[in-house]
Write a protein that holds these residues in place. Sequence first.
Motif, mmCIF file in Angstrom:
data_model
loop_
_atom_site.group_PDB
_atom_site.id
_atom_site.type_symbol
_atom_site.label_atom_id
_atom_site.label_comp_id
_atom_site.label_asym_id
_atom_site.label_seq_id
_atom_site.Cartn_x
_atom_site.Cartn_y
_atom_site.Cartn_z
ATOM 1 N N VAL A 7 49.082 35.597 -17.491
ATOM 2 C CA VAL A 7 49.813 34.854 -18.518
ATOM 3 C C VAL A 7 50.892 34.060 -17.783
ATOM 4 N N GLU A 8 50.665 32.771 -17.639
ATOM 5 C CA GLU A 8 51.509 31.915 -16.789
ATOM 6 C C GLU A 8 51.322 30.459 -17.207
ATOM 7 N N ASP A 9 52.436 29.738 -17.427
ATOM 8 C CA ASP A 9 52.308 28.361 -17.908
ATOM 9 C C ASP A 9 52.392 27.312 -16.800
ATOM 10 N N GLU A 10 52.572 27.736 -15.550
ATOM 11 C CA GLU A 10 52.563 26.789 -14.433
ATOM 12 C C GLU A 10 51.230 26.920 -13.698
ATOM 13 N N HIS A 48 39.047 43.105 -25.958
ATOM 14 C CA HIS A 48 39.000 42.476 -24.641
ATOM 15 C C HIS A 48 38.750 43.556 -23.595
ATOM 16 N N ASP A 49 38.420 43.144 -22.384
ATOM 17 C CA ASP A 49 38.142 44.119 -21.325
ATOM 18 C C ASP A 49 39.129 44.016 -20.165
ATOM 19 N N ALA A 50 40.248 43.328 -20.379
ATOM 20 C CA ALA A 50 41.259 43.241 -19.328
ATOM 21 C C ALA A 50 41.882 44.612 -19.084
ATOM 22 N N GLU A 51 42.162 44.922 -17.815
ATOM 23 C CA GLU A 51 42.738 46.221 -17.450
ATOM 24 C C GLU A 51 44.199 46.121 -17.028
ATOM 25 N N LEU A 52 44.635 44.923 -16.647
ATOM 26 C CA LEU A 52 45.980 44.732 -16.120
ATOM 27 C C LEU A 52 46.422 43.300 -16.418
ATOM 28 N N VAL A 53 47.718 43.126 -16.748
ATOM 29 C CA VAL A 53 48.251 41.799 -17.043
ATOM 30 C C VAL A 53 49.359 41.445 -16.063
ATOM 31 N N PHE A 54 49.293 40.239 -15.509
ATOM 32 C CA PHE A 54 50.411 39.655 -14.783
ATOM 33 C C PHE A 54 51.018 38.621 -15.718
ATOM 34 N N MET A 55 52.282 38.821 -16.106
ATOM 35 C CA MET A 55 52.865 38.028 -17.185
ATOM 36 C C MET A 55 54.187 37.394 -16.763
ATOM 37 N N ASP A 56 54.249 36.072 -16.825
ATOM 38 C CA ASP A 56 55.490 35.367 -16.550
ATOM 39 C C ASP A 56 56.452 35.579 -17.713
ATOM 40 N N ILE A 57 57.762 35.480 -17.443
ATOM 41 C CA ILE A 57 58.754 35.659 -18.501
ATOM 42 C C ILE A 57 58.815 34.427 -19.403
ATOM 43 N N HIS A 58 58.959 33.260 -18.788
ATOM 44 C CA HIS A 58 59.085 32.017 -19.552
ATOM 45 C C HIS A 58 57.728 31.345 -19.695
ATOM 46 N N LEU A 59 57.322 31.111 -20.943
ATOM 47 C CA LEU A 59 56.034 30.484 -21.224
ATOM 48 C C LEU A 59 56.248 29.152 -21.942
ATOM 49 N N ILE A 75 47.551 47.901 -22.313
ATOM 50 C CA ILE A 75 47.230 47.958 -20.884
ATOM 51 C C ILE A 75 48.509 47.678 -20.091
ATOM 52 N N PRO A 76 48.563 48.101 -18.834
ATOM 53 C CA PRO A 76 49.775 47.900 -18.022
ATOM 54 C C PRO A 76 50.099 46.418 -17.822
ATOM 55 N N VAL A 77 51.400 46.136 -17.723
ATOM 56 C CA VAL A 77 51.881 44.769 -17.517
ATOM 57 C C VAL A 77 52.778 44.745 -16.285
ATOM 58 N N ILE A 78 52.562 43.769 -15.420
ATOM 59 C CA ILE A 78 53.459 43.499 -14.303
ATOM 60 C C ILE A 78 54.055 42.120 -14.550
ATOM 61 N N PHE A 79 55.369 42.077 -14.738
ATOM 62 C CA PHE A 79 56.023 40.793 -14.993
ATOM 63 C C PHE A 79 56.208 40.018 -13.686
ATOM 64 N N THR A 80 56.073 38.714 -13.774
ATOM 65 C CA THR A 80 56.406 37.840 -12.650
ATOM 66 C C THR A 80 57.600 37.006 -13.080
ATOM 67 N N THR A 81 58.593 36.916 -12.231
ATOM 68 C CA THR A 81 59.842 36.290 -12.657
ATOM 69 C C THR A 81 60.566 35.602 -11.516
ATOM 70 N N ALA A 82 61.267 34.551 -11.860
ATOM 71 C CA ALA A 82 62.110 33.848 -10.890
ATOM 72 C C ALA A 82 63.577 34.171 -11.131
#
Length: 254
Positions: A7-10, A48-59, A75-82
């Motif tokens: 989940v990332e808008d860039e 859905h069959d996703a097992e893990l999410v990489f999610m940006d803060i700002h979308l 499912i588990p989420v790992i945030f990505t952030t600046a």
Amino acid sequence: MMKVLIVEDELAASDNLAYLLHSINKNIEVVQVLDSVKASVDFFSRPHDAELVFMDIHLADGISFEIFEQSSIDIPVIFTTAYNQYALKAFKFNSIDYLLKPIDKEELADALHQFKVQNKGKRIDDQQVKGLLDLIQTERKSFKTTFLVSHRDQLIPLKTNTIAYFRIDTGIVKAITSDNTSYSVDDKLEDVEEELDPSLFYRANRQFIINKEAVVNLKSYFNGKLIVEVKPICPERIVISKAKATEFKDWLGS
């Protein structure tokens, strides 16, 4: 085969993350890349069959915490952030996994390892999300207005707003002022970064932190990188990586 959702808008950031994931483990499949809160809520409203999410803060249409308010993520989420380092204590306090942009391959590999050893990782509950949001929203940082610097065997109080950029020169952090005077700073560049207002100063790379007011122009460089020209002129080339190029332009235009 591990199925991952991004989940990332860039576009550059999502492409880079997908590339790193595949380079770490060829059995990782990116099932989808989403760029908005709305698209993410739609995704989690269906099987859905996703097992893990990489999610940006700002979308593109808001912040990712809104997704948790509108859908159930099991499912588990790992945030990505600046976010600057001071704000990251919110993640640590709430035991939520995060990766700091630009994403480092070794740190990403470690996050994937933790996902595996923790029985497919930890789920985030409502209290964690609320605690994270509350801490980030209420965090107030008192930024440094003066640095005590060395100059000709003296210690001098130097106003932060007079500093055009910080650079590492032969292992020593130097503060370069708008009148092109160089002062030695008895701190690591990482420590200096934490004490600066991120709306005014940007960590360009391992060697430089730039004051927004010092930027003269940007030039395109190979492989999607940028060269930053500053005033006063810097003897070294200041390069922004492809992964940080969009973020840097957004910061500069904010």
